[in-house]
Design a protein around this motif. Structure first.
Motif, PDB file in Angstrom:
ATOM      1  N   SER A  11      20.078  15.662  44.924  1.00 10.31           N
ATOM      2  CA  SER A  11      21.126  14.955  45.648  1.00 10.31           C
ATOM      3  C   SER A  11      21.255  13.555  45.070  1.00 10.31           C
ATOM      4  CB  SER A  11      20.796  14.881  47.140  1.00 10.31           C
ATOM      5  OG  SER A  11      20.811  16.176  47.697  1.00 10.31           O
TER       6      SER A  11
ATOM      7  N   LYS B  11      34.423  16.732  39.979  1.00  9.59           N
ATOM      8  CA  LYS B  11      34.198  15.920  41.178  1.00  9.59           C
ATOM      9  C   LYS B  11      33.798  14.478  40.870  1.00  9.59           C
ATOM     10  CE  LYS B  11      32.639  19.851  43.917  1.00  9.59           C
ATOM     11  NZ  LYS B  11      31.517  20.749  43.816  1.00  9.59           N
TER      12      LYS B  11
ATOM     13  N   LEU C 280      33.676  11.164  43.394  1.00 12.50           N
ATOM     14  CA  LEU C 280      32.358  10.735  43.848  1.00 12.50           C
ATOM     15  C   LEU C 280      32.119   9.265  43.523  1.00 12.50           C
ATOM     16  CD1 LEU C 280      30.388  13.909  42.787  1.00 12.50           C
ATOM     17  CD2 LEU C 280      30.716  13.113  45.135  1.00 12.50           C
TER      18      LEU C 280
ATOM     19  N   HIS D 172      26.235  13.709  46.714  1.00 11.09           N
ATOM     20  CA  HIS D 172      26.574  15.052  46.242  1.00 11.09           C
ATOM     21  C   HIS D 172      25.323  15.716  45.694  1.00 11.09           C
ATOM     22  CE1 HIS D 172      29.032  18.321  44.796  1.00 11.09           C
ATOM     23  NE2 HIS D 172      28.517  18.184  43.583  1.00 11.09           N
ATOM     24  N   SER D 173      25.158  16.983  45.995  1.00  6.67           N
ATOM     25  CA  SER D 173      24.019  17.739  45.486  1.00  6.67           C
ATOM     26  C   SER D 173      24.459  18.590  44.300  1.00  6.67           C
ATOM     27  CB  SER D 173      23.445  18.650  46.580  1.00  6.67           C
ATOM     28  OG  SER D 173      22.931  17.855  47.622  1.00  6.67           O
ATOM     29  N   VAL D 174      23.645  18.587  43.263  1.00 10.47           N
ATOM     30  CA  VAL D 174      23.918  19.416  42.089  1.00 10.47           C
ATOM     31  C   VAL D 174      22.736  20.349  41.861  1.00 10.47           C
ATOM     32  CG1 VAL D 174      25.419  17.716  40.988  1.00 10.47           C
ATOM     33  CG2 VAL D 174      22.980  17.709  40.480  1.00 10.47           C
TER      34      VAL D 174
ATOM     35  N   VAL E 125      30.895  20.035  38.652  1.00 10.65           N
ATOM     36  CA  VAL E 125      30.480  18.643  38.846  1.00 10.65           C
ATOM     37  C   VAL E 125      31.423  17.700  38.095  1.00 10.65           C
ATOM     38  CG1 VAL E 125      28.655  16.956  38.384  1.00 10.65           C
ATOM     39  CG2 VAL E 125      28.068  19.221  39.257  1.00 10.65           C
TER      40      VAL E 125
ATOM     41  N   ASN F 295      23.237   9.836  45.324  1.00  6.46           N
ATOM     42  CA  ASN F 295      24.077   8.912  46.076  1.00  6.46           C
ATOM     43  C   ASN F 295      24.912   8.137  45.062  1.00  6.46           C
ATOM     44  OD1 ASN F 295      25.262   6.929  47.596  1.00  6.46           O
ATOM     45  ND2 ASN F 295      23.424   6.395  48.726  1.00  6.46           N
TER      46      ASN F 295
END
Length: 83
Positions: free
Chosen positions: A59, A37, A41, A48-50, A34, A61
């Motif tokens: 998720s 990214k 992002l 993105h889902s973590v 993460v 936004n």
């Protein structure tokens, strides 16, 4: 299950709308992925889902996020939050 010495990594999100930051405890391997990214992002405002430490998927936004970073919750004390 780890011992007390394990780092407690969390994704910390500061929403553009303000308010208290959101903390999502992450598994150690997830926090590295993460962290790599986050710049993209935030730049592109994607969703993105973590995977959280307890196995849930969140998720996010990133269009609504002003700042995001990975923090080690075991490094310093925080009020009102228990791990």
């Amino acid at each position: 299950m780890g011992g007390m010495a394990d780092p407690k990594s969390a994704l910390v999100l500061h929403l553009a709308a303000g308010g208290e930051p959101l903390l999502f405890p992450l598994a150690a391997e997830e926090s590295v992925a993460v962290q790599e990214k986050i710049p993209d992002l935030l730049k592109h405002g994607g969703v993105h889902s973590v995977q959280t430490k307890d196995g849930n998927t969140v998720s996010v936004n990133f269009a609504h996020v002003a700042a995001a970073y990975i923090d080690d919750l075991s490094r310093k004390s925080r009020f009102g939050l228990t791990g």
